[in-house]
Design a protein around this motif. Structure first.
Motif, PDB file in Angstrom:
ATOM      1  N   SER A 222       3.968   7.686   5.025  1.00  0.00           N
ATOM      2  CA  SER A 222       5.268   7.133   4.614  1.00  0.00           C
ATOM      3  C   SER A 222       5.807   7.866   3.389  1.00  0.00           C
ATOM      4  N   GLY A 223       4.985   8.773   2.849  1.00  0.00           N
ATOM      5  CA  GLY A 223       5.386   9.506   1.653  1.00  0.00           C
ATOM      6  C   GLY A 223       5.526   8.581   0.454  1.00  0.00           C
ATOM      7  N   SER A 224       4.730   7.497   0.451  1.00  0.00           N
ATOM      8  CA  SER A 224       4.849   6.520  -0.641  1.00  0.00           C
ATOM      9  C   SER A 224       3.869   6.822  -1.769  1.00  0.00           C
ATOM     10  N   ASP A 225       4.393   6.841  -2.970  1.00  0.00           N
ATOM     11  CA  ASP A 225       3.548   6.866  -4.149  1.00  0.00           C
ATOM     12  C   ASP A 225       3.121   5.424  -4.408  1.00  0.00           C
ATOM     13  N   ARG A 226       1.964   5.221  -5.043  1.00  0.00           N
ATOM     14  CA  ARG A 226       1.541   3.830  -5.212  1.00  0.00           C
ATOM     15  C   ARG A 226       2.509   3.026  -6.085  1.00  0.00           C
ATOM     16  N   LYS A 227       3.253   3.708  -6.928  1.00  0.00           N
ATOM     17  CA  LYS A 227       4.243   2.994  -7.767  1.00  0.00           C
ATOM     18  C   LYS A 227       5.426   2.480  -6.947  1.00  0.00           C
ATOM     19  N   GLU A 228       5.557   3.018  -5.716  1.00  0.00           N
ATOM     20  CA  GLU A 228       6.670   2.560  -4.858  1.00  0.00           C
ATOM     21  C   GLU A 228       6.301   1.316  -4.035  1.00  0.00           C
ATOM     22  N   ILE A 229       5.022   0.969  -4.032  1.00  0.00           N
ATOM     23  CA  ILE A 229       4.604  -0.234  -3.292  1.00  0.00           C
ATOM     24  C   ILE A 229       4.802  -1.454  -4.192  1.00  0.00           C
ATOM     25  N   ASP A 230       5.616  -2.395  -3.700  1.00  0.00           N
ATOM     26  CA  ASP A 230       5.958  -3.557  -4.532  1.00  0.00           C
ATOM     27  C   ASP A 230       4.982  -4.717  -4.376  1.00  0.00           C
ATOM     28  N   ALA A 231       4.315  -4.788  -3.236  1.00  0.00           N
ATOM     29  CA  ALA A 231       3.375  -5.895  -3.015  1.00  0.00           C
ATOM     30  C   ALA A 231       2.510  -5.604  -1.796  1.00  0.00           C
TER      31      ALA A 231
END
Ligand code: KG4
Ligand code: ZN
Length: 347
Positions: A66-75
């Motif tokens: 998903s190309g997500s950095d862990r800071k982009e995960i809200d919950a």
């Protein structure tokens, strides 16, 4: 809001990332079917251990995809019940620990609410209110759904779940686990009308189900057709078709009654058995008989267990402000009516 969803209630490790603006960004699944196949059913301790092995690698995979950095995960949303307690605990412990480390909330989700709302992930989602038929390995329920979290149980199985009946009948026919897809495959070669199986509890009013008698009927039919310990392959296919038809017709009769009782026009089917094509066809015919009625279901991989449905429900509940503390609590048994409503609308 971007949510990591974790599903470990039974024999699939499912992980997904759902974003309320961009939809489903990644979805990964590891099925333990091969692990349990030799035993003819799920071995709870083996399931728990395998979830331990696969959960973190799958989380890494969906983060990368998903190309997500862990800071982009809200919950993080995880399945906290119903299901196998050891398997649930693995998902809950990983979700809560990761949420603690990342300093974000984690929220426990009801597995059957996940199934019920999985069709919301499709391009044309159903609109409330609707009747939901939940048909999985552990549940057969008809639910009146007035909104997110507003569920009223209309009827359920008094004994075996529909999926369980498929699995047990498949085992008697010498087919592999899981039995639902195996019976559906074999039934394609069956000749209609060779055997007539009962349609349990359709001769009386009400919306409850009973599938254990159908299982016994399968056993007796196999015994009658077995000679010198052998049964003809064609006869096995005929039995598979008769069984599948009986389950599909029974479910269809009860769904029609539930629609008539509520006056609702929309039927949603969810859970592993909702992947069954014979059931879908029968329900579609019933729905098409009255104008304005519509049938909804998820794509096949979202009918069976998956992380996407958990991420989706988690997103809805977290956006509504729902929270829980760091205590790890799982509920192997959890009535769907005990869920908290998450919208302000009344129907
Ligand atoms: O929803 P699910 O993946 O797990 C539970 O929450 O139980 O459902 C699994 C059940 C199994 O009993 C399996 O045999 C059944 O769904 N199933 C099917 C089909 N695909 C899966 N039953 C009938 N036809 C299918 N195509
Ligand atoms: Zn399930």
């Amino acid at each position: 809001m971007r949510i990591l969803g974790v599903e470990t209630s039974c024999d699939e490790t499912g992980v997904a990332i759902y974003d309320n603006h961009h939809g489903l960004l990644a979805n990964a699944l590891y099925s333990q079917i091969d692990l349990h196949a030799d035993y003819g059913g799920v071995v709870p301790e083996l399931a728990s251990r395998d979830h331990v092995r696969w959960l973190l690698p799958l989380i890494k995979q969906v983060m990368a995809e998903s190309g997500s950095d862990r800071k982009e995960i809200d919950a993080i949303a995880y399945t906290s019940g119903p299901g196998l307690i050891g398997a649930l605990m693995v998902g809950a412990a990983v979700a809560k620990s990761l949420a603690f480390a990342w300093q974000i909330p984690a929220l426990g989700i009801h597995h059957m609410e996940g199934h019920m709302l999985a069709p919301m992930l499709e391009a044309e989602p159903p609109e409330f209110p609707f009747v939901a038929l939940l048909v999985s390995g552990g549940h057969t329920q008809l639910v009146e759904v007035c909104g997110l979290g507003r569920y009223q149980l209309m009827g359920e199985s008094l004994d075996d779940a529909a999926g369980e009946a498929f699995d047990k009948s498949a085992k008697m026919l010498g087919l592999d686990y899981p039995g639902g897809p195996a019976i559906a495959r074999l039934a394609k070669q069956g000749r209609a009308g060779q055997f007539i199986f009962p349609r349990p509890m359709t001769d009386r009013p009400g919306l409850d189900f009973s599938f254990s008698g159908l299982k016994t009927f399968t056993r007796n039919t196999i015994a009658q057709q077995t000679q010198d310990g052998l049964i003809e392959p064609q006869v096995k296919a005929d039995i598979a078709l008769a069984f599948e038809t009986a389950v599909a017709e029974t479910l269809t009769i009860k769904c029609r009654r539930a629609l008539e009782q509520t006056g609702y026009k929309t039927l949603v089917i969810a859970g592993g058995v909702s992947a069954n094509l014979s059931l879908r066809e029968r329900l579609q015919q019933m729905i098409d008989r009255e104008s304005g009625r519509k049938l909804f279901y998820a794509r096949p991989e979202f009918c069976t267990d998956n992380g996407a449905m958990i991420a989706y429900v988690g997103c809805q509940r977290l956006m509504a402000g729902q929270q829980e503390d760091l205590e790890i609590v799982c509920r192997p048994r959890w009535p769907i009516e005990e869920l908290t409503p998450i919208d302000g609308e009344q129907y």
